[in-house]
Write a protein that holds these residues in place. Sequence first.
Motif, PDB file in Angstrom:
ATOM      1  N   GLU A 124      12.824 -15.202   9.912  1.00 35.05           N
ATOM      2  CA  GLU A 124      13.210 -14.633   8.622  1.00 35.05           C
ATOM      3  C   GLU A 124      12.339 -13.406   8.379  1.00 35.05           C
ATOM      4  N   THR A 125      12.959 -12.268   8.159  1.00 37.72           N
ATOM      5  CA  THR A 125      12.195 -11.055   7.908  1.00 37.72           C
ATOM      6  C   THR A 125      12.243 -10.703   6.425  1.00 37.72           C
ATOM      7  N   ALA A 126      11.107 -10.194   5.926  1.00 42.13           N
ATOM      8  CA  ALA A 126      10.987  -9.860   4.511  1.00 42.13           C
ATOM      9  C   ALA A 126      10.532  -8.411   4.374  1.00 42.13           C
ATOM     10  N   PRO A 127      11.441  -7.497   4.004  1.00 38.69           N
ATOM     11  CA  PRO A 127      11.052  -6.088   3.844  1.00 38.69           C
ATOM     12  C   PRO A 127      10.275  -5.872   2.552  1.00 38.69           C
ATOM     13  N   LEU A 128       9.163  -5.144   2.643  1.00 34.74           N
ATOM     14  CA  LEU A 128       8.349  -4.835   1.468  1.00 34.74           C
ATOM     15  C   LEU A 128       8.152  -3.330   1.372  1.00 34.74           C
ATOM     16  N   ALA A 129       7.862  -2.874   0.158  1.00 31.89           N
ATOM     17  CA  ALA A 129       7.911  -1.435  -0.120  1.00 31.89           C
ATOM     18  C   ALA A 129       6.679  -0.673   0.335  1.00 31.89           C
ATOM     19  N   ALA A 130       5.555  -1.348   0.552  1.00 27.41           N
ATOM     20  CA  ALA A 130       4.319  -0.641   0.889  1.00 27.41           C
ATOM     21  C   ALA A 130       3.453  -1.502   1.794  1.00 27.41           C
ATOM     22  N   ILE A 131       2.547  -0.851   2.510  1.00 29.05           N
ATOM     23  CA  ILE A 131       1.673  -1.558   3.443  1.00 29.05           C
ATOM     24  C   ILE A 131       0.800  -2.573   2.733  1.00 29.05           C
ATOM     25  N   ASP A 132       0.261  -2.206   1.560  1.00 25.84           N
ATOM     26  CA  ASP A 132      -0.594  -3.160   0.835  1.00 25.84           C
ATOM     27  C   ASP A 132       0.198  -4.385   0.384  1.00 25.84           C
ATOM     28  N   GLU A 133       1.497  -4.224   0.128  1.00 26.22           N
ATOM     29  CA  GLU A 133       2.315  -5.368  -0.247  1.00 26.22           C
ATOM     30  C   GLU A 133       2.500  -6.323   0.934  1.00 26.22           C
ATOM     31  N   VAL A 134       2.594  -5.777   2.151  1.00 28.90           N
ATOM     32  CA  VAL A 134       2.690  -6.627   3.338  1.00 28.90           C
ATOM     33  C   VAL A 134       1.424  -7.464   3.479  1.00 28.90           C
ATOM     34  N   PHE A 135       0.271  -6.828   3.306  1.00 33.43           N
ATOM     35  CA  PHE A 135      -0.993  -7.567   3.373  1.00 33.43           C
ATOM     36  C   PHE A 135      -1.030  -8.674   2.330  1.00 33.43           C
ATOM     37  N   ARG A 136      -0.646  -8.366   1.088  1.00 33.06           N
ATOM     38  CA  ARG A 136      -0.710  -9.367   0.022  1.00 33.06           C
ATOM     39  C   ARG A 136       0.255 -10.520   0.270  1.00 33.06           C
ATOM     40  N   GLU A 137       1.423 -10.210   0.839  1.00 32.32           N
ATOM     41  CA  GLU A 137       2.410 -11.253   1.107  1.00 32.32           C
ATOM     42  C   GLU A 137       1.866 -12.267   2.117  1.00 32.32           C
ATOM     43  N   VAL A 138       1.133 -11.783   3.112  1.00 28.73           N
ATOM     44  CA  VAL A 138       0.552 -12.685   4.105  1.00 28.73           C
ATOM     45  C   VAL A 138      -0.668 -13.399   3.531  1.00 28.73           C
ATOM     46  N   GLU A 139      -1.497 -12.679   2.786  1.00 31.23           N
ATOM     47  CA  GLU A 139      -2.683 -13.293   2.184  1.00 31.23           C
ATOM     48  C   GLU A 139      -2.307 -14.433   1.243  1.00 31.23           C
ATOM     49  N   SER A 140      -1.197 -14.283   0.535  1.00 23.77           N
ATOM     50  CA  SER A 140      -0.773 -15.305  -0.424  1.00 23.77           C
ATOM     51  C   SER A 140      -0.141 -16.515   0.253  1.00 23.77           C
ATOM     52  N   GLY A 141       0.186 -16.397   1.521  1.00 20.97           N
ATOM     53  CA  GLY A 141       0.844 -17.482   2.226  1.00 20.97           C
ATOM     54  C   GLY A 141       2.353 -17.446   2.132  1.00 20.97           C
ATOM     55  N   ASN A 142       2.914 -16.424   1.476  1.00 19.83           N
ATOM     56  CA  ASN A 142       4.370 -16.315   1.371  1.00 19.83           C
ATOM     57  C   ASN A 142       5.021 -15.871   2.674  1.00 19.83           C
ATOM     58  N   ALA A 143       4.231 -15.331   3.598  1.00 22.52           N
ATOM     59  CA  ALA A 143       4.714 -14.973   4.933  1.00 22.52           C
ATOM     60  C   ALA A 143       3.693 -15.461   5.950  1.00 22.52           C
ATOM     61  N   HIS A 144       4.191 -15.895   7.099  1.00 21.46           N
ATOM     62  CA  HIS A 144       3.278 -16.364   8.144  1.00 21.46           C
ATOM     63  C   HIS A 144       2.510 -15.196   8.767  1.00 21.46           C
ATOM     64  N   PHE A 145       3.222 -14.089   8.985  1.00 21.40           N
ATOM     65  CA  PHE A 145       2.612 -12.908   9.594  1.00 21.40           C
ATOM     66  C   PHE A 145       3.213 -11.663   8.963  1.00 21.40           C
ATOM     67  N   GLY A 146       2.524 -10.543   9.164  1.00 18.90           N
ATOM     68  CA  GLY A 146       3.037  -9.254   8.729  1.00 18.90           C
ATOM     69  C   GLY A 146       2.983  -8.271   9.880  1.00 18.90           C
ATOM     70  N   VAL A 147       3.823  -7.251   9.818  1.00 24.06           N
ATOM     71  CA  VAL A 147       3.831  -6.194  10.827  1.00 24.06           C
ATOM     72  C   VAL A 147       3.720  -4.859  10.111  1.00 24.06           C
ATOM     73  N   VAL A 148       2.707  -4.073  10.500  1.00 22.05           N
ATOM     74  CA  VAL A 148       2.467  -2.775   9.865  1.00 22.05           C
ATOM     75  C   VAL A 148       2.180  -1.730  10.943  1.00 22.05           C
ATOM     76  N   PRO A 149       2.575  -0.478  10.722  1.00 29.01           N
ATOM     77  CA  PRO A 149       2.258   0.586  11.691  1.00 29.01           C
ATOM     78  C   PRO A 149       0.793   0.961  11.589  1.00 29.01           C
ATOM     79  N   VAL A 150       0.191   1.343  12.726  1.00 27.50           N
ATOM     80  CA  VAL A 150      -1.216   1.731  12.693  1.00 27.50           C
ATOM     81  C   VAL A 150      -1.456   3.106  13.306  1.00 27.50           C
ATOM     82  N   GLU A 151      -0.652   3.516  14.305  1.00 24.63           N
ATOM     83  CA  GLU A 151      -0.852   4.853  14.865  1.00 24.63           C
ATOM     84  C   GLU A 151       0.373   5.283  15.656  1.00 24.63           C
ATOM     85  N   ASN A 152       0.548   6.599  15.710  1.00 21.28           N
ATOM     86  CA  ASN A 152       1.618   7.203  16.498  1.00 21.28           C
ATOM     87  C   ASN A 152       0.994   8.119  17.542  1.00 21.28           C
ATOM     88  N   SER A 153       1.579   8.131  18.731  1.00 26.16           N
ATOM     89  CA  SER A 153       1.008   8.895  19.832  1.00 26.16           C
ATOM     90  C   SER A 153       1.034  10.400  19.572  1.00 26.16           C
TER      91      SER A 153
END
Length: 368
Positions: A124-153
Amino acid sequence: MTVKKSKNGGAEAQIKKLREQIDALDVKIQALISERARLALAVAETKQQEGSNNFYRPEREAEVLRNVLARNQGPLSEEAMARLFREIMSACLALESRLRIAFLGPEGTFTQEAALKQFGHAVETAPLAAIDEVFREVESGNAHFGVVPVENSTEGVINHTLDMFMASPLKICGEVALRIHHHLLGKGNDPQGAHSVVSHQQSLAQCREWLDANLPGVKRVPVASNAEAARLAAADVGTLAIAGDTAAQLYGLHMFASNIEDRPDNTTRFLVIGTLETVPSGNDKTSLLLSSRNRPGALQRLLAPLAKNKINMTRIESRPSRQSMWEYVFFVDIDGHMKDRKVAKALADLEKEAAFLKRLGSYPKAVL
């Protein structure tokens, strides 16, 4: 395979025979997949009896995929074969526990593609509007994991992601490397009649040379995401979008030009964040957050334990610490797992030298 005409019926008879062989193989493949699923359920039951409810093991999946690549002899490519096994593992894991994965949305972003590449489609994927929201969603336990971009070549690091690790308790559990193909999309019939081209600011930068050569007079407008760009293009024939395949399909857009990125090796790295501590997989990476003491030669002294213990540093980035003016922290990636003997020794030496050391996580290197 070349189809040869046979004496007892020609090409049609030969094709019929080959299809019968394929059908027989399909029966065997399906039976084996079902048997694999039953074994996966047995593993889950054993874990539950031991009091564990953690069914996702990134180091185990990395091991399986590496073995798939090592065994592959064609004609399917290594990536195609590995993706087939990824989906089998994803479906089997869903029988045990369906994962909820938060990602930087909306639907149709490259981050969603990275999430599905890492976890398969049986999540189940859960789209969120901002990177900090992805972190909070995982920290709260509402998502098992989060995926965020970190760098582009091409365009470098995504600072917001790095900054979130300074205060977040989450760990890095995995990484995904995604080849980024940008396409020029729209609703109209002629891209030359467009008044603007919209996309994420990094995507516009990654296609700068192509845009200069092909759409020099068209206004470039940065928006929050490529998926948002596709949505805007779907609503206005005068607006073009730069986005990927998923967004094109989702919003029903025409592809006026494909692969318009300036560099053919354009790749974005994504991080999988969660609370899980992985065990060594045999080919790992460790990420650290460091700050040095305020004295001459501080950075050289800070990194000396890595060289002393023959640890390969693959990346270093500096960011303002936000604690006081002109103080910086360093994000460092090194080869190896923190439980490896050499890495553990280097980290022990680093702790003595650094003013601050935070272990962000050890995780398998991207396989696909």
